[in-house]
Design a protein around this motif. Sequence first.
Motif, PDB file in Angstrom:
ATOM      1  N   SER A 213     -16.502 -47.026   8.718  1.00 24.73           N
ATOM      2  CA  SER A 213     -16.388 -46.519   7.357  1.00 24.73           C
ATOM      3  C   SER A 213     -17.109 -45.177   7.259  1.00 24.73           C
ATOM      4  O   SER A 213     -18.271 -45.059   7.652  1.00 24.73           O
ATOM      5  CB  SER A 213     -16.996 -47.523   6.377  1.00 24.73           C
ATOM      6  N   ARG A 214     -16.428 -44.157   6.714  1.00 28.61           N
ATOM      7  CA  ARG A 214     -16.963 -42.815   6.729  1.00 28.61           C
ATOM      8  C   ARG A 214     -17.593 -42.438   5.396  1.00 28.61           C
ATOM      9  O   ARG A 214     -17.241 -42.958   4.340  1.00 28.61           O
ATOM     10  CB  ARG A 214     -15.860 -41.810   7.056  1.00 28.61           C
ATOM     11  N   CYS A 215     -18.519 -41.465   5.477  1.00 32.47           N
ATOM     12  CA  CYS A 215     -19.287 -41.042   4.306  1.00 32.47           C
ATOM     13  C   CYS A 215     -19.214 -39.524   4.163  1.00 32.47           C
ATOM     14  O   CYS A 215     -18.454 -38.848   4.852  1.00 32.47           O
ATOM     15  CB  CYS A 215     -20.740 -41.496   4.445  1.00 32.47           C
ATOM     16  N   GLU A 232     -13.050 -33.064   1.195  1.00 37.06           N
ATOM     17  CA  GLU A 232     -12.301 -33.234   2.441  1.00 37.06           C
ATOM     18  C   GLU A 232     -13.211 -33.280   3.668  1.00 37.06           C
ATOM     19  O   GLU A 232     -14.267 -32.626   3.682  1.00 37.06           O
ATOM     20  CB  GLU A 232     -11.299 -32.087   2.610  1.00 37.06           C
ATOM     21  N   PRO A 233     -12.817 -34.102   4.663  1.00 35.04           N
ATOM     22  CA  PRO A 233     -11.512 -34.732   4.865  1.00 35.04           C
ATOM     23  C   PRO A 233     -11.357 -36.118   4.233  1.00 35.04           C
ATOM     24  O   PRO A 233     -10.333 -36.771   4.433  1.00 35.04           O
ATOM     25  CB  PRO A 233     -11.428 -34.846   6.386  1.00 35.04           C
ATOM     26  N   LEU A 234     -12.348 -36.585   3.472  1.00 32.11           N
ATOM     27  CA  LEU A 234     -12.323 -37.956   2.975  1.00 32.11           C
ATOM     28  C   LEU A 234     -11.158 -38.226   2.030  1.00 32.11           C
ATOM     29  O   LEU A 234     -10.529 -39.289   2.101  1.00 32.11           O
ATOM     30  CB  LEU A 234     -13.653 -38.283   2.286  1.00 32.11           C
ATOM     31  N   ALA A 235     -10.874 -37.289   1.135  1.00 31.83           N
ATOM     32  CA  ALA A 235      -9.815 -37.533   0.155  1.00 31.83           C
ATOM     33  C   ALA A 235      -8.472 -37.740   0.837  1.00 31.83           C
ATOM     34  O   ALA A 235      -7.707 -38.647   0.471  1.00 31.83           O
ATOM     35  CB  ALA A 235      -9.743 -36.372  -0.833  1.00 31.83           C
ATOM     36  N   THR A 236      -8.171 -36.911   1.832  1.00 30.97           N
ATOM     37  CA  THR A 236      -6.905 -37.061   2.547  1.00 30.97           C
ATOM     38  C   THR A 236      -6.898 -38.329   3.389  1.00 30.97           C
ATOM     39  O   THR A 236      -5.919 -39.083   3.395  1.00 30.97           O
ATOM     40  CB  THR A 236      -6.657 -35.829   3.427  1.00 30.97           C
ATOM     41  N   LEU A 237      -7.969 -38.589   4.099  1.00 33.31           N
ATOM     42  CA  LEU A 237      -8.055 -39.786   4.935  1.00 33.31           C
ATOM     43  C   LEU A 237      -7.890 -41.057   4.093  1.00 33.31           C
ATOM     44  O   LEU A 237      -7.263 -42.032   4.515  1.00 33.31           O
ATOM     45  CB  LEU A 237      -9.389 -39.793   5.683  1.00 33.31           C
ATOM     46  N   ARG A 242      -7.466 -46.366   4.636  1.00 38.07           N
ATOM     47  CA  ARG A 242      -8.545 -46.926   3.828  1.00 38.07           C
ATOM     48  C   ARG A 242      -8.407 -48.445   3.749  1.00 38.07           C
ATOM     49  O   ARG A 242      -7.295 -48.979   3.740  1.00 38.07           O
ATOM     50  CB  ARG A 242      -8.498 -46.332   2.425  1.00 38.07           C
ATOM     51  N   THR A 243      -9.529 -49.141   3.706  1.00 41.58           N
ATOM     52  CA  THR A 243      -9.560 -50.585   3.517  1.00 41.58           C
ATOM     53  C   THR A 243     -10.507 -50.889   2.367  1.00 41.58           C
ATOM     54  O   THR A 243     -11.197 -49.985   1.859  1.00 41.58           O
ATOM     55  CB  THR A 243     -10.072 -51.305   4.783  1.00 41.58           C
ATOM     56  N   ILE A 247     -13.284 -45.876   3.789  1.00 38.48           N
ATOM     57  CA  ILE A 247     -12.354 -44.920   4.391  1.00 38.48           C
ATOM     58  C   ILE A 247     -12.682 -44.858   5.879  1.00 38.48           C
ATOM     59  O   ILE A 247     -13.804 -44.524   6.260  1.00 38.48           O
ATOM     60  CB  ILE A 247     -12.511 -43.542   3.735  1.00 38.48           C
ATOM     61  N   MET A 248     -11.701 -45.169   6.727  1.00 39.46           N
ATOM     62  CA  MET A 248     -11.986 -45.423   8.129  1.00 39.46           C
ATOM     63  C   MET A 248     -11.541 -44.307   9.067  1.00 39.46           C
ATOM     64  O   MET A 248     -10.438 -43.764   8.934  1.00 39.46           O
ATOM     65  CB  MET A 248     -11.319 -46.736   8.557  1.00 39.46           C
ATOM     66  N   PHE A 249     -12.416 -43.992  10.007  1.00 41.80           N
ATOM     67  CA  PHE A 249     -12.058 -43.121  11.123  1.00 41.80           C
ATOM     68  C   PHE A 249     -12.981 -43.445  12.279  1.00 41.80           C
ATOM     69  O   PHE A 249     -14.205 -43.457  12.115  1.00 41.80           O
ATOM     70  CB  PHE A 249     -12.187 -41.642  10.764  1.00 41.80           C
ATOM     71  N   ALA A 250     -12.409 -43.691  13.469  1.00 41.54           N
ATOM     72  CA  ALA A 250     -13.124 -44.049  14.697  1.00 41.54           C
ATOM     73  C   ALA A 250     -13.485 -45.530  14.696  1.00 41.54           C
ATOM     74  O   ALA A 250     -13.362 -46.219  13.676  1.00 41.54           O
ATOM     75  CB  ALA A 250     -14.351 -43.180  14.928  1.00 41.54           C
TER      76      ALA A 250
END
Length: 279
Positions: A213-215, A232-237, A242-243, A247-250
């Motif tokens: 989950s990203r911050c 950004e980049p959270l809004a696009t991701l 997203r769960t 907001i998920m990455f990696a």
Amino acid sequence: MAQTNTTAFVSSLHVYPVKALHGLDYQSLTLHTWGAEHDRRWLVTEPDGTFLTQRALPAMACLHATPVPQGLRLERTGTQACTVPYPAPNTPTHAVRVWKDTIQAQDAGEDAAQWLSTQLGRPCHLVYMASPEHARLRAIAQTPVPVSFADGYPLLLATTASLADLNQRLEHPVPMARFRPNIVIANNQPWAEDTWRVLKIGTALLRIVAPCSRCTVTTTDQETGLIPNRKEPLATLAQFHRTPKGIMFAQNTLVEQTGTIQIGDEVEILETGPSNLRI
């Protein structure tokens, strides 16, 4: 289910000797059960022991920490460096906090505290985790797992294909450094890592256990400490990855078999499963 045909290989490796400070690029990494050698053994805290990160202090990205034989070297462009010796073995420990975990750590001394306080503009201390195999055990998949001062897991793994897919959706692409991974895998299928479970790289065996989950740290330029766009980049991701948990990455990763990995190593995907991105 095993996947034997793969074009995935290790494209870059990174460690963060002091949690939240600038990262270092490595050609190879020794992986322990608690994480990568030199990774997040040091921590910046408030005077009361609460950990500090770029979430509150983006300027931490501009501070460089390099392991040296006697301890750690702290640097910032335009300022005098500070060499921090390892705390003596008999240095008392005291409690510090990383999220909900209370951890015993050794204070790194007044010189380090003064240098960091000057650079960050607020009182702070530097502490050291002498025995990461024992200092912090976290219950992960119903098993006690040793973890450094990382947020919650020994390693973070990302892929170039997923970053490329995200960047195609962004007006201004972002570098992988924004996501602060340890292991970056070059591959050709975006988000394939959502289905990876067990990987063999070099002499190490890794198990992927959960998406990360990203911050707001992902909005911070890791070279300047500036925030070009707070959305950004959270809004696009968030629009597609997203769960309910974020907001998920990696992918958060465990070390099932310790070993050494290096840039160029082929990634053998031994086990896959349903996507762990449960939207």
